[in-house]
Write an enzyme that holds these catalytic residues in place. Structure first.
Site, PDB file in Angstrom:
ATOM      1  N   CYS A  51       0.810  -1.221   0.000  1.00 28.75           N
ATOM      2  CA  CYS A  51       0.000   0.000   0.000  1.00 28.75           C
ATOM      3  C   CYS A  51       0.849   1.279   0.000  1.00 28.75           C
ATOM      4  O   CYS A  51       0.426   2.295  -0.557  1.00 28.75           O
ATOM      5  CB  CYS A  51      -0.975   0.009   1.175  1.00 28.75           C
TER       6      CYS A  51
ATOM      7  N   HIS B 285      -2.136   1.083   7.273  1.00 32.85           N
ATOM      8  CA  HIS B 285      -2.435   1.270   5.852  1.00 32.85           C
ATOM      9  C   HIS B 285      -2.118   2.684   5.394  1.00 32.85           C
ATOM     10  O   HIS B 285      -2.387   3.661   6.099  1.00 32.85           O
ATOM     11  CB  HIS B 285      -3.914   0.978   5.598  1.00 32.85           C
TER      12      HIS B 285
END
Length: 468
Positions: free
Chosen positions: A239, A379
């Site tokens: 990510c 994330h």
């Protein structure tokens, strides 16, 4: 494949959505050999086999296993995991994690399967939400061929600098991705559908509402049109690199070009990166009243290098610092300060928020317009603005938090402590708002020609469904 529904609203008597493909991606045939079946059979449940065969049906145009999955399981918003994507991939086509049955059917222009899925979605959804599927439709999903072209250009733009004692991969053509101004010309229902389908709504809520990390200044949002939006990306350990490439070129790092450049730079520029990383971490260790010996520091560094080499592995602060050098521009991370568990208890202090400068380059070798990322629990997301009517516009990015405390400047040495303000003004183009908020200026000019083509293709669906 540029695929779309001519209308997001189906009239009375309609048997379901009409799906039209302007270009069809090459459709792979998926076969499982007995060895592969044995390898994964013990790892997944029977309902997962039903899911796998439904995905094969969506790829190959066989509606029967898809209908069986809907009948027995029913959840058509389920997305592929990394392992499942690898199982389904073939030599001709890579299946990314995060794809749903609808994505697969649309990607391979299997109209019969798509009608089954979208009709089921239509029947099970309240009438008030009938115009929006609630699935993620990123520009690269809508226009995969253009996205592939962009990734080739990115790979060609990642060049090697090897002069003297500094080796570094670097991006030769620094660009910035923004959402198009045309979004504001759509009706409110179309705008909502678009944002629902492209944004990471959970990350947006955490960063904007729960923690007031972004968009906390009404002056910046309203007067300077500098609202930031968190783009959705794959939830794998890639990510950080996905979000960095989304924030610049508008696509994810599916082919791993950026990860390879990062990994190579960590290895070949270790004689420059390692001492600065170690000195910075030593200062933090001293503040926490512990020390490590040289062998322990060396082992920790080798682990960081190893992480960068492995696709899907989550990356850390040192990787962001190295990434700033590959991008040849500052990286600003707006992130949560603490990581909480599901009950709200604090698990750990998150150190990602702050400013990462490519300090091993000279400032004259880099551009001052930063890349902006958001960090929530485990994330990273690309944070992008919306382009204004003029081609050349700018987005103002606060260099303080909502409490007007300066964002931390990472990976500075002891000699640079106390010189943060000078470094900020050297590496950024800065300005101060009328209320006294110090900001970095992110310059937004015309998008790269391929990125503009990607955006134009993605917008077609919303133009067709737009209602005022």
């Amino acid at each position: 494949a540029v695929l779309s529904t001519p209308s997001g609203h189906y009239g009375r008597g309609s048997s379901g959505p009409e799906i039209r493909a302007t270009r069809q991606e090459r459709r792979p045939r998926v076969f499982f050999d007995s060895t592969r079946k044995k390898q994964i059979r013990n790892k997944i449940l029977q309902e997962d086999w039903i899911w796998i065969h439904a995905c094969i049906g969506a790829i190959e145009g066989d509606a029967e296993p898809v209908e069986q999955y809907i009948k027995k399981i029913g959840c058509i918003t389920r997305a592929l995991t990394l392992e499942e994507g690898r199982v389904l991939s073939s030599e001709n086509s890579v299946i990314d994690q995060g794809q749903t049955l609808v994505h697969l059917a649309l990607r391979y222009a299997n109209h019969n399967v798509a009608v089954v899925l979208l009709s089921h979605q239509q029947q099970s959804r309240p009438a008030s939400t009938a115009g929006c599927l609630g699935l993620k439709r990123m520009p690269s999903y809508e226009c995969p061929n253009t996205a592939t072209e962009i990734r080739r250009v990115v790979a060609a733009n990642l060049r090697q600098y090897n002069l003297g004692d500094f080796y570094c991969h670097y991006m030769s053509d620094p660009v910035t991705f923004v959402l198009p101004y045309e979004i504001f010309t759509f009706g409110s229902s179309t705008q909502k559908c678009l944002f629902d389908e492209i944004l990471d709504l959970e990350a947006q809520r955490v960063l904007e509402v729960d923690s007031r990390i972004i968009n906390w200044s009404s002056e910046l949002v309203t007067t300077h049109k500098s609202k930031l939006y968190a783009l959705w990306n794959r939830s794998a350990g890639d990510c950080l690199l996905d979000s960095a490439l989304q924030a610049t070129w508008g696509v994810n790092d599916r082919d791993g070009s950026l990860r390879r450049a990062l990994s190579s730079t960590l290895v070949n520029a270790a004689d420059k990166l390692y001492p600065r990383w170690k000195e910075y971490e030593c200062m933090h260790a001293a503040n926490l009243h512990y020390t490590l010996n040289e062998s322990q520091w060396s082992t920790a560094w080798k682990k960081l290098v190893k992480l960068a080499e492995q696709p899907g592995k989550s990356l850390e602060q040192a990787h962001i610092f190295c990434l700033a050098h590959v991008l040849r521009r500052p990286v600003i991370v707006y992130g949560v300060k603490y990581v909480h568990n599901s009950t709200g208890e604090v698990l750990d202090y998150a150190r990602f928020e702050g400013i990462y400068l490519p300090l091993l380059w000279g400032s004259g070798c880099c551009i001052k317009s930063p890349v902006v990322l958001g960090y929530t629990r485990g994330h990273f997301s690309a944070l992008v603005g919306i382009q204004q009517e003029s081609d050349d516009s700018s987005i103002l990015l606060p260099l303080t938090d909502s409490q007007h405390q300066p964002l931390p400047l990472h990976f500075i040495t002891e000699e640079e402590v106390g010189l943060q303000n000078e470094l900020i003004r050297e590496w950024f183009e800065t300005t101060e708002t009328s209320s006294g908020v110090l900001c970095a200026v992110q310059r937004v000019s015309s998008l790269h020609i391929l990125t503009q083509r990607l955006i134009n293709g993605w917008l077609l669906k919303y133009k067709r469904t737009n209602t005022t």
